[in-house]
Scaffold this active site. Structure first.
Site, mmCIF file in Angstrom:
data_model
loop_
_atom_site.group_PDB
_atom_site.id
_atom_site.type_symbol
_atom_site.label_atom_id
_atom_site.label_comp_id
_atom_site.label_asym_id
_atom_site.label_seq_id
_atom_site.Cartn_x
_atom_site.Cartn_y
_atom_site.Cartn_z
ATOM 1 N N CYS A 178 23.112 44.782 -25.889
ATOM 2 C CA CYS A 178 22.347 43.367 -25.546
ATOM 3 C C CYS A 178 20.794 43.615 -25.424
ATOM 4 O O CYS A 178 20.011 42.815 -25.822
ATOM 5 C CB CYS A 178 23.040 42.685 -24.667
ATOM 6 S SG CYS A 178 23.218 43.497 -23.278
ATOM 7 N N GLU B 16 26.276 35.322 -20.779
ATOM 8 C CA GLU B 16 25.371 36.429 -21.043
ATOM 9 C C GLU B 16 25.294 36.484 -22.629
ATOM 10 O O GLU B 16 26.280 37.032 -23.175
ATOM 11 C CB GLU B 16 25.914 37.569 -20.474
ATOM 12 C CG GLU B 16 26.120 37.457 -18.879
ATOM 13 C CD GLU B 16 25.781 38.839 -18.239
ATOM 14 O OE1 GLU B 16 25.252 38.774 -16.938
ATOM 15 O OE2 GLU B 16 25.934 39.835 -18.920
HETATM 16 P P1 NAD Z 1 30.967 36.971 -30.115
HETATM 17 O O1 NAD Z 1 30.244 35.969 -29.527
HETATM 18 O O2 NAD Z 1 31.290 37.258 -31.578
HETATM 19 O O3 NAD Z 1 32.463 37.234 -29.184
HETATM 20 C C1 NAD Z 1 32.432 37.227 -27.873
HETATM 21 C C2 NAD Z 1 33.766 36.946 -27.281
HETATM 22 O O4 NAD Z 1 33.985 35.414 -27.840
HETATM 23 C C3 NAD Z 1 35.082 37.809 -28.157
HETATM 24 O O5 NAD Z 1 35.954 37.795 -27.247
HETATM 25 C C4 NAD Z 1 35.425 36.564 -29.032
HETATM 26 O O6 NAD Z 1 36.760 36.815 -29.619
HETATM 27 C C5 NAD Z 1 35.064 35.068 -28.262
HETATM 28 N N1 NAD Z 1 35.234 34.106 -29.055
HETATM 29 C C6 NAD Z 1 34.619 33.938 -30.291
HETATM 30 N N2 NAD Z 1 34.734 32.693 -30.478
HETATM 31 C C7 NAD Z 1 35.181 31.903 -29.595
HETATM 32 C C8 NAD Z 1 35.626 30.413 -29.198
HETATM 33 N N3 NAD Z 1 35.468 29.589 -30.163
HETATM 34 N N4 NAD Z 1 36.250 30.276 -27.973
HETATM 35 C C9 NAD Z 1 36.237 31.096 -27.046
HETATM 36 N N5 NAD Z 1 36.039 32.605 -27.388
HETATM 37 C C10 NAD Z 1 35.335 32.784 -28.348
HETATM 38 O O7 NAD Z 1 29.990 38.413 -29.716
HETATM 39 P P2 NAD Z 1 30.255 39.880 -29.743
HETATM 40 O O8 NAD Z 1 30.415 40.074 -31.225
HETATM 41 O O9 NAD Z 1 31.684 40.181 -29.138
HETATM 42 O O10 NAD Z 1 29.212 40.519 -28.771
HETATM 43 C C11 NAD Z 1 27.911 40.686 -29.641
HETATM 44 C C12 NAD Z 1 26.927 39.764 -28.818
HETATM 45 O O11 NAD Z 1 27.017 39.900 -27.421
HETATM 46 C C13 NAD Z 1 25.531 39.980 -29.159
HETATM 47 O O12 NAD Z 1 24.841 38.927 -29.386
HETATM 48 C C14 NAD Z 1 25.076 40.717 -27.753
HETATM 49 O O13 NAD Z 1 23.706 40.603 -27.732
HETATM 50 C C15 NAD Z 1 25.738 39.836 -26.846
HETATM 51 N N6 NAD Z 1 26.067 40.515 -25.580
HETATM 52 C C16 NAD Z 1 24.924 40.314 -24.635
HETATM 53 C C17 NAD Z 1 25.333 41.052 -23.312
HETATM 54 C C18 NAD Z 1 24.257 40.307 -22.043
HETATM 55 O O14 NAD Z 1 24.529 40.945 -20.819
HETATM 56 N N7 NAD Z 1 23.306 39.388 -22.142
HETATM 57 C C19 NAD Z 1 26.041 41.914 -23.108
HETATM 58 C C20 NAD Z 1 26.802 42.283 -24.364
HETATM 59 C C21 NAD Z 1 26.644 41.545 -25.291
#
Ligand code: NAD
Length: 455
Positions: free
Chosen positions: A262, A228
């Site tokens: 999101c 997502e």
């Molecule tokens: P992010 O991608 O920076 O991090 C998400 C998660 O991934 C965190 O827990 C982080 O620690 C982990 N992570 C980072 N690098 C990783 C790796 N290499 N391996 C494994 N895990 C890793 O995103 P964010 O800043 O937490 O969230 C914001 C983003 O999420 C925005 O783009 C938003 O649109 C999206 N979002 C989407 C939805 C949806 O339902 N489509 C819902 C909420 C947020």
């Protein structure tokens, strides 16, 4: 150790221990051992635990809301709302998960050949989560996963780890064994330790960039992957609308949760014949929002959760202004401590500008004037993302016709930024793969087994 910083004050409010490669492997191995017993319990036992978890969320609502606001800056009224609504959403999963597990038989009971379909849990899944709605995006995954008999290694974002740990404690109090649900604390590096375990599924909520890395890390394993991801969600305002109602709805959709949803409205197209009036009403609506201390119940726009995003918003504003945009509101940081950016409205924008192309994830919006439905449709389609899209009009048939041409998992008519548990939440293109919520989002945690039994 992980320092938790209050984004409204920049003060360190807690320091918590992070997981290591060894502790993650240990939690995985305990989960793998315990999962078959959890799956073998009567459904009722798992259901009662999750029901109790829902009750505990309400009992502790105020304390949990304060924690959420202090670690990610969500305005307190919105934190309270998120926790109360999470409890409401659980009812759907509680009711539908038993149906999703039910076996289906295709023959008369006395037939010589019995052909039957049963559903089995995936096993041990990773739930790697975002910070913007930790209660919603966390429970959308781990509640149906637990109800259908899976064990969950839950990695809350490093920006919402206190809330993640609180949810873990409440699940244990509700009767979920600690081996079956284990929080994994840390940054992306710790997330990669989790991915190195022989998981049976990965359910990720976060950015496209990280989602792509995750998909690539597990590509040879043939396990269930649900992503997502982000969006650049458009809305088109046709000439036949109630201008004030549309402007109020879209302003809220763009600035709720300080623009960090999101499905926040990220770009608006408005028909030339009503553009002036719409923009005026929109600016009025935004001026009415209280910006500032997220601990104050009246605040509607708080700080950004991550300081780095301030640079993105500054860059988008600068890029837009250099290319001819006009600033009607905001455009800069607030002069106070904390990661605040003024609610920002830009007009005279176009698709050469980053603000109309790249996810902003903050309190900023570009409004572009269009001459026709066709032009609006072409602009709405001009994105690699596909989470939601909306049309405001009195002509529902026209809206449906326009939206049927858009690659997005959710289509809104005269509304935006809304999610319900019985409809699937899914992205297309760079917005992701698979669904959460709805019956589809429960089945995502199950795998079918086809039985052919000759008597
Ligand atoms: P992010 O991608 O920076 O991090 C998400 C998660 O991934 C965190 O827990 C982080 O620690 C982990 N992570 C980072 N690098 C990783 C790796 N290499 N391996 C494994 N895990 C890793 O995103 P964010 O800043 O937490 O969230 C914001 C983003 O999420 C925005 O783009 C938003 O649109 C999206 N979002 C989407 C939805 C949806 O339902 N489509 C819902 C909420 C947020």
């Amino acid at each position: 150790m992980l320092k938790i910083i209050n984004p409204a004050t920049e003060q360190v409010i807690a320091t918590i221990e992070t997981d290591t490669q060894t502790s993650v492997a240990q939690k995985f191995s305990e989960a793998q051992k315990a999962q078959p017993q959890w799956a073998a319990l009567p459904y009722k036992t798992r259901k009662e635990a999750i029901q109790r978890f829902g009750e505990l969320l309400l009992t502790h609502q105020e304390r949990l809301a304060q924690i959420l606001t202090s670690e990610m800056g969500k305005p307190i009224a919105q934190s309270r709302g998120e926790i109360a609504s999470t409890e409401g959403r659980l009812a759907f999963f509680l009711e539908q998960s038993e149906k999703a597990l039910a076996a289906q038989s295709f023959n008369e009971p006395n037939a010589k050949m019995q052909e039957t379909l049963t559903w089995e849990p995936l096993g041990v899944i990773a739930n790697i989560s975002a910070w913007n709605y930790p209660y919603f995006v966390g429970t959308n995954v781990f509640i149906p996963a637990l109800l259908t008999g899976n064990a969950v290694l839950y990695k809350p974002s490093e920006f919402s780890s206190l809330s993640g740990l609180e949810m873990s404690k409440l699940l244990y109090e509700a009767g979920v064994p600690s081996a079956i649900f284990a929080p994994i604390i840390g940054t992306g590096e710790v997330g990669s330790y989790l991915l190195s375990q022989p998981l049976n599924g990965v359910f990720f909520t976060g950015s496209y960039a990280t989602g792509a890395k995750i998909a690539s890390a597990v590509r040879d394993r043939m396990i269930r992957v649900n992503l997502e991801l982000g969006g650049k969600d458009p809305a088109y305002v046709r000439e036949d609308v109630d201008v004030k109602a549309a402007a109020d709805s879209l302003a809220e959709g763009a600035f709720y949760n300080s623009g960090q949803s999101c499905c926040s409205i990220e770009r608006i197209y408005v028909h030339a014949s009503i553009a002036e009036q719409f923009i005026k009403q929109f600016v009025e609506a935004v001026k009415g929002y209280v910006t500032g201390d997220p601990a104050d119940s009246k605040t509607f726009v708080g700080p950004l959760t991550r300081s780095a995003q301030l640079d993105v918003l500054e860059q988008q504003t600068k890029d837009a202004l250099e290319k001819g945009a006009k600033l009607l509101l905001g455009g800069k940081r607030l002069e106070r401590e904390g990661y605040f950016f003024e609610p920002t409205v830009l007009i005279n924008v176009n698709h050469t500008m980053s603000v109309m192309r790249d996810e902003s994830f903050g309190p900023i919006i570009g409004i572009q004037v269009v001459q026709s439905d066709e032009e609006a449709l072409a602009l709405m389609q001009d994105t690699p993302y596909g989470l939601t899209a909306g049309v405001y009009t009195q002509d529902t048939a026209k809206a449906k016709q326009l939206l049927s041409h858009i690659q997005a998992g959710t289509a809104y008519v005269n509304c935006c930024d809304r999610v319900v548990p019985y409809l699937p939440w899914s992205g297309r293109g760079h917005s992701g793969l698979g669904s959460t919520q709805s019956f589809e989002g429960i089945r995502a945690f199950l795998q079918p087994k086809a039985w052919h039994i000759r008597h």
